[in-house]
Design a protein around this motif. Structure first.
Motif, mmCIF file in Angstrom:
data_model
loop_
_atom_site.group_PDB
_atom_site.id
_atom_site.type_symbol
_atom_site.label_atom_id
_atom_site.label_comp_id
_atom_site.label_asym_id
_atom_site.label_seq_id
_atom_site.Cartn_x
_atom_site.Cartn_y
_atom_site.Cartn_z
ATOM 1 N N LEU A 1 75.828 23.319 -2.598
ATOM 2 C CA LEU A 1 77.224 22.941 -2.355
ATOM 3 C C LEU A 1 77.283 21.642 -1.551
ATOM 4 N N THR A 2 76.424 21.530 -0.544
ATOM 5 C CA THR A 2 76.380 20.312 0.267
ATOM 6 C C THR A 2 75.972 19.109 -0.577
ATOM 7 N N GLU A 3 74.978 19.313 -1.464
ATOM 8 C CA GLU A 3 74.509 18.217 -2.319
ATOM 9 C C GLU A 3 75.576 17.806 -3.327
ATOM 10 N N PHE A 4 76.331 18.772 -3.809
ATOM 11 C CA PHE A 4 77.407 18.452 -4.756
ATOM 12 C C PHE A 4 78.515 17.659 -4.057
ATOM 13 N N GLN A 5 78.872 18.093 -2.843
ATOM 14 C CA GLN A 5 79.904 17.385 -2.091
ATOM 15 C C GLN A 5 79.472 15.948 -1.791
ATOM 16 N N GLN B 1 80.847 11.733 -3.421
ATOM 17 C CA GLN B 1 81.177 10.524 -2.674
ATOM 18 C C GLN B 1 80.646 9.271 -3.364
ATOM 19 N N SER B 2 79.774 9.466 -4.350
ATOM 20 C CA SER B 2 79.237 8.334 -5.097
ATOM 21 C C SER B 2 80.035 8.136 -6.375
ATOM 22 N N GLU B 3 79.749 7.063 -7.085
ATOM 23 C CA GLU B 3 80.431 6.791 -8.351
ATOM 24 C C GLU B 3 79.523 7.078 -9.542
ATOM 25 N N ASP B 4 78.395 7.723 -9.262
ATOM 26 C CA ASP B 4 77.430 8.040 -10.321
ATOM 27 C C ASP B 4 77.829 9.364 -10.977
ATOM 28 N N LYS B 5 78.515 9.265 -12.117
ATOM 29 C CA LYS B 5 79.011 10.468 -12.798
ATOM 30 C C LYS B 5 77.868 11.385 -13.235
ATOM 31 N N ALA B 6 76.767 10.823 -13.694
ATOM 32 C CA ALA B 6 75.626 11.627 -14.137
ATOM 33 C C ALA B 6 75.067 12.445 -12.974
ATOM 34 N N HIS B 7 75.001 11.817 -11.789
ATOM 35 C CA HIS B 7 74.505 12.530 -10.605
ATOM 36 C C HIS B 7 75.462 13.645 -10.210
ATOM 37 N N GLN B 8 76.758 13.381 -10.291
ATOM 38 C CA GLN B 8 77.761 14.401 -9.987
ATOM 39 C C GLN B 8 77.634 15.587 -10.942
ATOM 40 N N LEU C 1 76.667 19.410 -9.948
ATOM 41 C CA LEU C 1 77.575 20.494 -10.320
ATOM 42 C C LEU C 1 76.818 21.561 -11.101
ATOM 43 N N GLY C 2 75.960 21.127 -12.013
ATOM 44 C CA GLY C 2 75.152 22.076 -12.778
ATOM 45 C C GLY C 2 74.253 22.908 -11.890
ATOM 46 N N THR D 1 73.162 28.169 -9.335
ATOM 47 C CA THR D 1 72.950 29.002 -8.151
ATOM 48 C C THR D 1 73.970 30.129 -8.090
ATOM 49 N N LEU D 2 75.209 29.839 -8.494
ATOM 50 C CA LEU D 2 76.225 30.893 -8.568
ATOM 51 C C LEU D 2 75.816 31.974 -9.564
#
Length: 277
Positions: A191-195, A199-206, A210-211, A216-217
């Motif tokens: 969750l921390t890494e996703f948040q 904050q970045s503009e790298d959609k692939a990283h986001q 998220l995946g 993990t869920l």
């Protein structure tokens, strides 16, 4: 191998199937067919195959037999339509589809159509996997590779269902936390890494983070013996039910209400539905 015992098929069933095939062929006919059907390809029909499969599942959950029969018909249409498209392109026919699955069922049930013995479901599964591997030219060692199984799940199942399968297989192979606290720690980490990624503009990283969070869920759901697909489906249904009630309460289109007004309508619908349980 023993011969297959012929069980007569009622003429009405054959007639109904023949009529469906004829109707689909006419819809795809360049001479007087349907423009929409004529435009379809195997690829453009993919969303409908998925949608109809899910609607069959939903109907089965509802227990309403008329709905189940109707949705099975819609799914059957997709099978016939895909075969018709392939036939139009000189690829394969519905006859080949039917013959192929029939022969596969016979091959993979030697305890029914041959001399093999299977006294329980586990033995049936063992025969099935052995025969399936032989058909694909795989060695017994190759069939046991975890990565092969995981690739198959990722390729052939909806993402949530595939995630649960992959999670279970990985855990069975030893990739498992010692206790539930470890899973929660992993969830908080993801969750921390996703948040942070947001904050970045790298959609692939986001997307990647998220995946990781969703996976993990899924692992949390597995530890608590919950089905994430059913959970999300239930939430979707509850949202729809509440929206329906909100529209019955509303005196104008919902888009004309403020957020505060919508929240009040939402709470009212939620309370009424809870009282009906």
């Amino acid at each position: 191998m023993s011969s297959v015992r012929r069980i007569p098929t009622p003429p009405a069933i054959l007639e109904a199937l023949s009529r469906l095939i004829e109707v689909v062929a006419q819809l795809r006919s360049p001479a007087g067919g349907c423009p929409w059907d004529l435009e379809q390809t195997a690829q453009t029909l993919i969303p409908y195959v998925i949608e109809e499969a899910y609607e069959v599942v939903d109907a089965i959950h509802s227990g309403e037999q008329n709905a189940i029969a109707e949705e099975l018909g819609d799914l059957l249409l997709q099978v016939v339509l895909q075969a018709q498209v392939a036939s139009d392109n000189n690829q394969f026919t519905l006859e080949q589809v039917a013959e192929g699955i029939t022969e596969k069922l016979i091959r993979r049930h030697p305890h029914v159509f041959g001399d093999a013995i299977a006294d329980n479901a586990e033995q049936v599964r063992h025969h099935w996997e052995q025969i399936k591997a032989a058909e694909k030219g795989e060695t017994p060692e190759q069939t046991q590779l975890l990565s092969r199984k995981l690739k198959r799940y990722a390729r052939s199942l909806p993402p949530l269902m595939a995630g649960m399968k992959i999670s279970k297989k990985a855990a069975a192979a030893g990739f498992e936390w010692e206790n539930i606290d470890g899973v929660w720690d992993k969830f908080n980490e993801e969750l921390t890494e996703f948040q942070a990624a947001l904050q970045s503009e790298d959609k692939a990283h986001q997307q990647a983070e998220l995946g990781d969070l969703l996976f993990t869920l899924i692992n949390l759901a597995r530890w608590y013996d919950l089905d994430p697909s059913e959970a999300l489906q239930g939430t979707n249904q509850r949202v729809i039910q509440r929206m329906e009630l909100m529209e019955t309460f509303a005196e104008r289109p919902l888009s004309e209400y403020t957020l505060a007004e919508l929240d009040r309508l939402w709470d009212r619908a939620k309370i009424q539905l809870s009282q009906e349980l």
